[in-house]
Design a protein around this motif. Structure first.
Motif, PDB file in Angstrom:
ATOM      1  N   UNK A 245       0.817  -1.213   0.000  1.00 39.54           N
ATOM      2  CA  UNK A 245       0.000   0.000   0.000  1.00 39.54           C
ATOM      3  C   UNK A 245       0.854   1.268   0.000  1.00 39.54           C
ATOM      4  N   UNK A 246       2.175   1.112   0.149  1.00 43.64           N
ATOM      5  CA  UNK A 246       3.061   2.273   0.170  1.00 43.64           C
ATOM      6  C   UNK A 246       3.713   2.529  -1.190  1.00 43.64           C
ATOM      7  N   UNK A 247       3.145   1.956  -2.247  1.00 43.54           N
ATOM      8  CA  UNK A 247       3.701   2.143  -3.589  1.00 43.54           C
ATOM      9  C   UNK A 247       3.755   3.623  -3.965  1.00 43.54           C
ATOM     10  N   UNK A 248       2.778   4.400  -3.522  1.00 41.75           N
ATOM     11  CA  UNK A 248       2.751   5.832  -3.842  1.00 41.75           C
ATOM     12  C   UNK A 248       3.864   6.610  -3.139  1.00 41.75           C
ATOM     13  N   UNK A 249       4.547   5.959  -2.199  1.00 42.48           N
ATOM     14  CA  UNK A 249       5.574   6.649  -1.421  1.00 42.48           C
ATOM     15  C   UNK A 249       6.977   6.160  -1.770  1.00 42.48           C
ATOM     16  N   UNK A 250       7.138   5.611  -2.970  1.00 37.83           N
ATOM     17  CA  UNK A 250       8.405   4.997  -3.356  1.00 37.83           C
ATOM     18  C   UNK A 250       9.490   6.029  -3.674  1.00 37.83           C
ATOM     19  N   UNK A 331      -3.229  13.858   7.384  1.00 39.88           N
ATOM     20  CA  UNK A 331      -3.254  12.876   6.305  1.00 39.88           C
ATOM     21  C   UNK A 331      -2.605  13.475   5.063  1.00 39.88           C
ATOM     22  N   UNK A 332      -1.640  12.770   4.483  1.00 42.82           N
ATOM     23  CA  UNK A 332      -0.943  13.242   3.294  1.00 42.82           C
ATOM     24  C   UNK A 332      -1.743  12.905   2.045  1.00 42.82           C
ATOM     25  N   UNK A 336      -4.303   9.743   1.498  1.00 44.91           N
ATOM     26  CA  UNK A 336      -5.672   9.839   0.987  1.00 44.91           C
ATOM     27  C   UNK A 336      -5.865   8.954  -0.235  1.00 44.91           C
ATOM     28  N   UNK A 337      -4.875   8.918  -1.132  1.00 41.05           N
ATOM     29  CA  UNK A 337      -4.971   8.063  -2.306  1.00 41.05           C
ATOM     30  C   UNK A 337      -5.075   6.596  -1.903  1.00 41.05           C
ATOM     31  N   UNK A 338      -4.281   6.188  -0.920  1.00 40.70           N
ATOM     32  CA  UNK A 338      -4.308   4.802  -0.443  1.00 40.70           C
ATOM     33  C   UNK A 338      -5.649   4.480   0.200  1.00 40.70           C
ATOM     34  N   UNK A 346      -6.393   5.546   6.436  1.00 42.88           N
ATOM     35  CA  UNK A 346      -4.932   5.565   6.573  1.00 42.88           C
ATOM     36  C   UNK A 346      -4.468   6.970   6.928  1.00 42.88           C
ATOM     37  N   UNK A 347      -3.609   7.057   7.920  1.00 42.74           N
ATOM     38  CA  UNK A 347      -2.942   8.306   8.297  1.00 42.74           C
ATOM     39  C   UNK A 347      -1.556   7.940   8.810  1.00 42.74           C
ATOM     40  N   UNK A 348      -0.539   8.279   8.022  1.00 43.67           N
ATOM     41  CA  UNK A 348       0.815   7.979   8.445  1.00 43.67           C
ATOM     42  C   UNK A 348       1.182   8.719   9.717  1.00 43.67           C
TER      43      UNK A 348
END
Length: 382
Positions: A245-250, A331-332, A336-338, A346-348
């Protein structure tokens, strides 16, 4: 340099030196790196006569370790020894030159030493540390006092414009344990929070003001906003290896930053001044210019900031210790996308410090020889 101008400088030195530590950054993992305004948030350093030169150094230290999601602290992280701990040391070496009594220019050369201790970055089996050090992003800019300081001794406001250069290493690497093939060590980029640079050209706008309230008592304030148009810097975070689920944060983002502060300053004597104020430091969820893809830890900190300063002729010392009273990791964009794609909230999280230590020292080289000031002229803005 006439007596009236010298009187102005001496008294503003006494009531505004506590404003001269310009380390205006969000605390802990929220801060992508140490940063301050390109022309500094210092009243004293920016009140110069034509041809005057001010040199100095500002030092900042913090330890971030308290984890927050939103405004709620995850106290179990410390209790279970799973918290991420950042130790951050930063030195800003600056030079400011008075082009005229109202126009000034400044350059800041920052250096950093950072250490980061965690479990999750090392296979979640054992705690290890990564390190970074070196030159950070150099800043340069110009500022201008709206009113003539010589005829507006009770209050003034300055505005500034600056440029941040991508001189800091934004691909600093270190050894990460238990993450390679069959649990072997592997060299990877260190976390975004301890990278010396961000990899982008930035533009800053800033302001600062002072206003007399009573004899020896002044209100002060100021702030800056850093525009970072570059969206991402191409450096891999390896966060996608922790969870799909962290693909957007690569890939690391190059986010904006901003800070505002205000308070009261009081002159205890001809050489000692104190202050008490509030400051708000933030990495926003979205940039004003450019896109918002890539990994960032948005967050903000509201702090109460006491300070004390000492001045002896052209030599100054100051100490400010902001204490956090509210910390927020919102929330980043990728959070939000995740959440939308998975249907799960989700909230990192992010780690914050309890306080910062800001210490500054500076020396002024006046173009005109300083004359002895009569004691009467040292009274604050009579």
């Amino acid at each position: 340099m006439g007596p009236k101008y010298l009187n102005l400088i001496i008294n503003i030195l006494l009531v505004a030196l506590v404003f001269s530590t310009s380390s205006s950054s969000a605390q802990g993992c929220v801060a992508i790196r140490h940063f301050s305004s390109c022309v500094g948030n210092s009243l004293e350093n920016n009140l110069l006569g034509k041809g005057d030169l001010q040199i100095g150094m500002n030092y900042r230290y913090f330890k971030s370790f308290r984890h927050f999601r939103g405004t709620e602290e995850e106290a179990d992280r410390v209790a279970n020894n799973t918290e991420v701990i950042n130790h951050s040391h930063a030195w800003d070496f600056f030079l400011t030159y008075g082009i005229s009594d109202r126009l000034y220019t400044s350059i800041t050369i920052p250096t950093v030493i950072n250490a980061r201790s965690s479990l999750y970055e090392h296979g979640r089996e054992e705690r290890n540390s990564t390190f970074s050090r070196g030159l950070a992003d150099i800043r340069a800019g110009v500022g201008y006092w709206i009113m003539d300081p010589q005829t507006n001794s009770n209050g003034n406001i300055a505005v500034g414009l600056g440029l941040k250069l991508p001189t800091g290493n934004y691909n600093a690497t270190d050894v990460f344990y238990n993450v390679g093939p069959e649990g072997s060590p592997e060299v990877r980029p260190v976390d975004q929070s301890i990278q010396p640079g961000d990899g982008g050209f930035g533009l800053t706008i800033d302001f600062q003001f002072y206003q007399k309230i009573a004899t020896g008592l002044f209100a002060y304030g100021g702030g800056f906003y850093l525009f970072n148009p570059r969206e991402t810097n191409g450096i891999r975070t390896f966060r996608e290896t922790l969870s799909p689920i962290l693909e957007n944060e690569a890939i690391m983002a190059v986010p904006d930053q901003y800070s505002v502060r205000t308070g009261l300053s009081y002159s205890l004597s001809n050489i000692i001044s104190t202050s008490l104020g509030a400051r708000f430091d933030a990495v926003p969820v979205k940039d004003i210019i450019g896109g918002n893809e890539g990994f960032r830890r948005p967050g903000n900190v509201l702090s109460i900031e006491p300070g004390i300063a000492y001045m002896s002729q052209n030599f100054t010392l100051n100490l400010n210790v902001p204490f956090a009273v509210r910390r927020d990791r919102p929330q980043s964009v990728t959070d939000r996308q995740t959440e939308i794609s998975t249907g799960s909230p989700r909230n990192g999280d992010a780690a914050f410090a309890d306080y910062l230590i800001n210490f500054g020292v500076s020396y002024r080289f006046a173009k005109s020889k300083t004359v002895e000031i009569a004691p009467l002229l040292r009274d604050t803005f009579d």
